[in-house]
Every structure is written in structure tokens, then in C-alpha cells.
Design a protein around this motif. Structure first.
Motif, PDB file in Angstrom:
ATOM      1  N   ALA A  90       0.816  -1.214   0.000  1.00  0.00           N
ATOM      2  CA  ALA A  90       0.000   0.000   0.000  1.00  0.00           C
ATOM      3  C   ALA A  90       0.852   1.267   0.000  1.00  0.00           C
ATOM      4  CB  ALA A  90      -0.921  -0.003   1.218  1.00  0.00           C
ATOM      5  N   ASP A  91       2.174   1.106   0.055  1.00  0.00           N
ATOM      6  CA  ASP A  91       3.056   2.277   0.139  1.00  0.00           C
ATOM      7  C   ASP A  91       4.313   2.047  -0.703  1.00  0.00           C
ATOM      8  OD1 ASP A  91       4.000   4.756   0.888  1.00  0.00           O
ATOM      9  OD2 ASP A  91       4.891   4.018   2.753  1.00  0.00           O
ATOM     10  N   ARG A  92       4.118   1.922  -2.005  1.00  0.00           N
ATOM     11  CA  ARG A  92       5.234   1.730  -2.936  1.00  0.00           C
ATOM     12  C   ARG A  92       5.239   2.876  -3.939  1.00  0.00           C
ATOM     13  NH1 ARG A  92       3.758  -4.463  -3.695  1.00  0.00           N
ATOM     14  NH2 ARG A  92       4.933  -5.286  -1.932  1.00  0.00           N
ATOM     15  N   PRO A  93       6.430   3.218  -4.426  1.00  0.00           N
ATOM     16  CA  PRO A  93       6.494   4.257  -5.453  1.00  0.00           C
ATOM     17  C   PRO A  93       6.014   3.719  -6.797  1.00  0.00           C
ATOM     18  CG  PRO A  93       8.684   3.390  -5.012  1.00  0.00           C
ATOM     19  CD  PRO A  93       7.756   2.748  -4.028  1.00  0.00           C
ATOM     20  N   ALA A  94       5.795   4.639  -7.719  1.00  0.00           N
ATOM     21  CA  ALA A  94       5.492   4.247  -9.095  1.00  0.00           C
ATOM     22  C   ALA A  94       6.752   3.609  -9.688  1.00  0.00           C
ATOM     23  CB  ALA A  94       5.096   5.472  -9.911  1.00  0.00           C
TER      24      ALA A  94
END
Length: 120
Positions: A90-94
Motif C-alpha cells: 500500500a506504500d510503494r512508489p510508481a
């Protein structure tokens, strides 16, 4: 950090962002490119972490990572390191992975991050 013999920086901070050029898979201690692609990919991630640390950033500050690979099968190796660096789905970069010709390399990354120094 240097960009080898080229007269360009590895990263530049400005406008609240950290933006890099190509970050390769060379071993920072020896200066050698490993024979095994698995180690080259691991080195890219280690070098990304080193750039972030030098800029007082963390993985949480990364907004986007772009990978350039010479062979699409490298993507599976990137995924392994990616999940280790960004375990929270739920908290990853593009992210984007592009197949391209890389002179003497098999994988390279570029990133955009929030400048850790400007966020304080």
C-alpha cells in the motif's frame, strides 16, 4: 557521489525533489561489474540506497523508479529486490521497466524522490 568519469552528477536536489541520472550495478567498493546478473541487480538497489542516504532520504521518500534492462527476464530479479526495499504493497512508489540497449550494463535505474532535506 561521482558518475564515473563523466562530468555529470549522479543526483541533483532542487525544488523539493531529488532526481538522478542512471544508477548502475557496479560494486561501489571494487568498481567492478559482477558476472552474475543477480548481483548486478542487487548492486543497483544498494547503489540506489547509497544515493538516497547521501541525500538524507529514505526509501519512503521515493516517488518513482524507472529501470532500464537489456533483457526483459531481468524484471523478475528486480521484483525480488523491489519487494525487499518496498515491502508494504500500500506504500510503494510508481515504477516502470523499459527494455533498451545498455552499453556494458544489463540494468540501470533512475529515481525521483522527495528531497529529504527540504522536507524537514
Amino acid at each position: 557521489m561521482s558518475h564515473g568519469t563523466q562530468p555529470i552528477p549522479v543526483a541533483v536536489a532542487g525544488g523539493g525533489l531529488l532526481v538522478t541520472g542512471g544508477i548502475g550495478g557496479v560494486d561501489r567498493e571494487s568498481g567492478d561489474r559482477p558476472a552474475a546478473i543477480e548481483q548486478e541487480v542487487a548492486n543497483v538497489f544498494a547503489n540506489v540506497r547509497a544515493v538516497l542516504e547521501a541525500a538524507e532520504c529514505t526509501a519512503a521518500d521515493v516517488l518513482r523508479l524507472t529501470f532500464f534492462v537489456s533483457d526483459r527476464s531481468t524484471r523478475d530479479l528486480i521484483n525480488r529486490e523491489w519487494l525487499a526495499m518496498f515491502p508494504d504493497e500500500a506504500d510503494r512508489p510508481a515504477r516502470h521497466t523499459l527494455v533498451t540497449e545498455l552499453a556494458g550494463q544489463r540494468v540501470q535505474a533512475e529515481l525521483i524522490a522527495v528531497d529529504g532535506r527540504s522536507a524537514r
